[in-house]
Design a protein around this motif. Sequence first.
Motif, PDB file in Angstrom:
ATOM      1  N   ALA A 156       8.445   2.516  10.620  1.00  0.00           N
ATOM      2  CA  ALA A 156       9.605   3.388  10.374  1.00  0.00           C
ATOM      3  C   ALA A 156      10.010   3.327   8.893  1.00  0.00           C
ATOM      4  N   TYR A 157      10.008   2.121   8.337  1.00  0.00           N
ATOM      5  CA  TYR A 157      10.371   1.930   6.923  1.00  0.00           C
ATOM      6  C   TYR A 157       9.417   2.696   6.000  1.00  0.00           C
ATOM      7  N   LYS A 158       8.122   2.619   6.304  1.00  0.00           N
ATOM      8  CA  LYS A 158       7.117   3.319   5.493  1.00  0.00           C
ATOM      9  C   LYS A 158       7.399   4.825   5.475  1.00  0.00           C
ATOM     10  N   LEU A 159       7.738   5.359   6.643  1.00  0.00           N
ATOM     11  CA  LEU A 159       8.073   6.782   6.747  1.00  0.00           C
ATOM     12  C   LEU A 159       9.260   7.122   5.832  1.00  0.00           C
ATOM     13  N   ILE A 160      10.273   6.265   5.880  1.00  0.00           N
ATOM     14  CA  ILE A 160      11.499   6.508   5.101  1.00  0.00           C
ATOM     15  C   ILE A 160      11.245   6.349   3.602  1.00  0.00           C
ATOM     16  N   GLU A 161      10.372   5.424   3.253  1.00  0.00           N
ATOM     17  CA  GLU A 161      10.025   5.242   1.831  1.00  0.00           C
ATOM     18  C   GLU A 161       9.563   6.570   1.223  1.00  0.00           C
ATOM     19  N   THR A 162       8.669   7.224   1.931  1.00  0.00           N
ATOM     20  CA  THR A 162       8.158   8.511   1.444  1.00  0.00           C
ATOM     21  C   THR A 162       9.235   9.597   1.517  1.00  0.00           C
ATOM     22  N   PRO A 214      -4.727   0.623   5.137  1.00  0.00           N
ATOM     23  CA  PRO A 214      -5.531  -0.618   5.166  1.00  0.00           C
ATOM     24  C   PRO A 214      -4.960  -1.750   6.030  1.00  0.00           C
ATOM     25  N   PHE A 215      -3.620  -1.815   6.183  1.00  0.00           N
ATOM     26  CA  PHE A 215      -3.019  -2.951   6.893  1.00  0.00           C
ATOM     27  C   PHE A 215      -2.539  -2.480   8.264  1.00  0.00           C
ATOM     28  N   LYS A 216      -3.119  -3.039   9.318  1.00  0.00           N
ATOM     29  CA  LYS A 216      -2.884  -2.535  10.678  1.00  0.00           C
ATOM     30  C   LYS A 216      -1.823  -3.316  11.448  1.00  0.00           C
ATOM     31  N   GLN A 217      -1.321  -4.408  10.879  1.00  0.00           N
ATOM     32  CA  GLN A 217      -0.490  -5.339  11.668  1.00  0.00           C
ATOM     33  C   GLN A 217       1.016  -5.181  11.468  1.00  0.00           C
ATOM     34  N   LEU A 218       1.470  -4.008  11.056  1.00  0.00           N
ATOM     35  CA  LEU A 218       2.906  -3.785  10.846  1.00  0.00           C
ATOM     36  C   LEU A 218       3.646  -3.722  12.186  1.00  0.00           C
ATOM     37  N   CYS A 219       4.906  -4.140  12.189  1.00  0.00           N
ATOM     38  CA  CYS A 219       5.740  -3.971  13.387  1.00  0.00           C
ATOM     39  C   CYS A 219       6.299  -2.545  13.391  1.00  0.00           C
ATOM     40  N   GLY A 220       6.995  -2.176  14.464  1.00  0.00           N
ATOM     41  CA  GLY A 220       7.547  -0.828  14.581  1.00  0.00           C
ATOM     42  C   GLY A 220       8.525  -0.508  13.463  1.00  0.00           C
ATOM     43  N   ILE A 254       1.849  11.819  14.720  1.00  0.00           N
ATOM     44  CA  ILE A 254       1.795  10.448  15.261  1.00  0.00           C
ATOM     45  C   ILE A 254       1.563   9.505  14.090  1.00  0.00           C
ATOM     46  N   VAL A 255       2.545   8.651  13.823  1.00  0.00           N
ATOM     47  CA  VAL A 255       2.436   7.687  12.727  1.00  0.00           C
ATOM     48  C   VAL A 255       2.275   6.297  13.348  1.00  0.00           C
ATOM     49  N   ASN A 256       1.037   5.824  13.349  1.00  0.00           N
ATOM     50  CA  ASN A 256       0.714   4.509  13.902  1.00  0.00           C
ATOM     51  C   ASN A 256      -0.580   4.050  13.237  1.00  0.00           C
ATOM     52  N   PRO A 257      -0.514   2.986  12.411  1.00  0.00           N
ATOM     53  CA  PRO A 257      -1.709   2.579  11.649  1.00  0.00           C
ATOM     54  C   PRO A 257      -2.875   2.134  12.528  1.00  0.00           C
ATOM     55  N   LYS A 258      -2.623   1.923  13.831  1.00  0.00           N
ATOM     56  CA  LYS A 258      -3.711   1.462  14.705  1.00  0.00           C
ATOM     57  C   LYS A 258      -4.582   2.609  15.211  1.00  0.00           C
ATOM     58  N   GLN A 259      -4.231   3.851  14.857  1.00  0.00           N
ATOM     59  CA  GLN A 259      -5.111   4.960  15.239  1.00  0.00           C
ATOM     60  C   GLN A 259      -6.474   4.772  14.581  1.00  0.00           C
ATOM     61  N   GLU A 260      -7.504   5.090  15.339  1.00  0.00           N
ATOM     62  CA  GLU A 260      -8.886   4.860  14.883  1.00  0.00           C
ATOM     63  C   GLU A 260      -9.172   5.507  13.530  1.00  0.00           C
ATOM     64  N   ASP A 261      -8.658   6.733  13.329  1.00  0.00           N
ATOM     65  CA  ASP A 261      -8.980   7.447  12.090  1.00  0.00           C
ATOM     66  C   ASP A 261      -7.856   7.347  11.052  1.00  0.00           C
ATOM     67  N   TYR A 275       0.835  -1.208   0.000  1.00  0.00           N
ATOM     68  CA  TYR A 275       0.000   0.000   0.000  1.00  0.00           C
ATOM     69  C   TYR A 275       0.871   1.260   0.000  1.00  0.00           C
ATOM     70  N   ASN A 276       0.281   2.326  -0.491  1.00  0.00           N
ATOM     71  CA  ASN A 276       0.980   3.613  -0.526  1.00  0.00           C
ATOM     72  C   ASN A 276       1.181   4.123   0.909  1.00  0.00           C
ATOM     73  N   PRO A 277       2.430   4.332   1.336  1.00  0.00           N
ATOM     74  CA  PRO A 277       2.661   4.774   2.718  1.00  0.00           C
ATOM     75  C   PRO A 277       2.008   6.117   3.032  1.00  0.00           C
ATOM     76  N   ASP A 278       1.795   6.940   2.000  1.00  0.00           N
ATOM     77  CA  ASP A 278       1.226   8.277   2.231  1.00  0.00           C
ATOM     78  C   ASP A 278      -0.181   8.231   2.818  1.00  0.00           C
ATOM     79  N   SER A 279      -0.838   7.051   2.703  1.00  0.00           N
ATOM     80  CA  SER A 279      -2.197   6.963   3.249  1.00  0.00           C
ATOM     81  C   SER A 279      -2.201   6.754   4.772  1.00  0.00           C
ATOM     82  N   MET A 280      -1.013   6.572   5.359  1.00  0.00           N
ATOM     83  CA  MET A 280      -0.935   6.410   6.809  1.00  0.00           C
ATOM     84  C   MET A 280      -1.080   7.782   7.471  1.00  0.00           C
ATOM     85  N   LYS A 281      -1.948   7.882   8.436  1.00  0.00           N
ATOM     86  CA  LYS A 281      -2.214   9.161   9.097  1.00  0.00           C
ATOM     87  C   LYS A 281      -0.919   9.815   9.588  1.00  0.00           C
ATOM     88  N   ASP A 282      -0.754  11.084   9.298  1.00  0.00           N
ATOM     89  CA  ASP A 282       0.367  11.919   9.764  1.00  0.00           C
ATOM     90  C   ASP A 282       1.718  11.575   9.136  1.00  0.00           C
TER      91      ASP A 282
END
Length: 589
Positions: free
Chosen positions: A206-212, A196-202, A185-192, A53-60
Amino acid sequence: MEKWVLRNKKADFEAIMKRYGISECLARLIVNRGLTEESDIDLYLNPDYNRMYNPDSMKDLVKACAILEDKINHSLPIRIVGDYDVDGVASTYILYKALVLCGARVDYEIPDRIKDGYGINEQIIDAAYEAGIDTILTCDNGIAALEQVKKAKKLGMTVIVTDHHDIPFVIEGEKRYLLPEADAIVNPKQEDCPYPFKQLCGAAVAYKLIETLFKRRRIGEEELIPLREAVAIATVCDVMELTGENRILVKKGLELLRKTENLGLRALMEKNQIVMENLAAYHLGFIIGPCLNAGGRLDTAKKGLRLLLAENKEEADRQASELKSLNDLRKQMTEEGIIEAVSMIEGSSLKEDKVLVVYLQDCHESLAGIIAGRLREKYNKPAIVLTKAHDMVKGSGRSIEKYNMYEELTRSSKYLTKFGGHPMAAGMSLALESVESFRISLNSNTTLTEEDLIPKVTIDVVLPLGYVSEALVEELNLLEPFGKGNEKPLFADRSLKILKMAVLGKNRNVLKFLVRNQYGKEMDAMYFGDVNTFLSSLEETYGRGEVDKAFQNRTNSMQLSLAYYPSVNEYNGSRNLQIVIQHYKPENL
């Protein structure tokens, strides 16, 4: 006693076989893993980084990148605050290596397990402020650091939280989530969070942030390769579900790790006699991970980080040797702790509890989680191991599927000074005088039934030995890597006669059988578990005399039902099919 159940999911197996050119057995295994939609099966069989998935869709996440870019452009000092386990070390490595590449003024801090405890604390914030740090960037922690973040903000620092842990909440009539007052706050488990994928490790967050960030700074994709290797290790070691994106990260990450250029990882594999091209998820979870973890358990987690960052062979070899020695010591201390814990449970009313809470005063606090995991395996109950730590008690828990440990701790939180974690694992601190009340509270609140505590063995396919072939063993490789959420398939055959039996290994810790099924098919069967318990169960059912006959290759009356996994044994240039026994049941005649 174990309860054996057969998975019997229905689907159009013919269509799946035809569409993907696979056997009926493999089609059944895929459906048993809950995959029936064409897109899901396709992703499972053909995982690839470009299908994430596109990391940019992760809140914040975009907001966090913009803040970091501004800090880099103005040469303002950034401090990464990680955690002392494999996921924390890998996350710190990813952020540090990437930010250095981006030209940032960056350093890192990893809390000391004993002195600091989990996550960012006020001393770390004070130290950052005194060092003139402008921005704190957390990884694998921070989501529960409400007071600490508030303090950092009051001191005028920018705070970015990257984490994957569950969001803390309070129940005031309804559930209310509590978030720190960070700048991002970058954490896919935030309610809003729409990711789409909530089960990433820490490390994956971090990797998703760096990708962008790399895209924004036009840094080539090849620079992501060493970071992807670290994500694969962290995903396995933090026991994430190996489904969806995690499957891609681990399967493709293992391919990269088999030819890694990382000097530290190469040295660690060499010291542990791992053949790089045969590297599997097992090696990450049970050899590489524990070595990386040993630094944080018995010394400092920075040893694991220094290994990953080693820039010459001499440094890599030195760090790898130290970590292996620490892990060997950790193994010995763990065994001693397990013996003491089992003896306490068996010698008291603790064994009647549905939730095990064991206080091991002299156990090294860093081993509590490992020992809790072993108790959970032995008793199939949630287990919490508590140890003495300075003027308080610290503990770590490991759970079973039917028990959400984080939520249950919330219900008994009045006895705890601090706690956090997941449904399957948690950490906590409490006063010594609260230990007994805490144990009683967990057990009186629990809704676990006796049925919940019976270990279930789920068989994928009843597969008589005659259907085991080299082609099947080869095809099963498509399902790897195995782990949580993508368990190794289990096959079964029943009424297997034992033709002969031998104990092997210098520690006499392997049982080898020759078995014959009811259709006359003979095959070697290996067992690598508790040999003494296996032999005792045979003696209880059939008597010592029948067991002795099997050891003497004589006709005997013993029969077994076996749950197994097929493999090929290669020895001195010859290849033989065999089954590896995972579970067994002596059959009464």
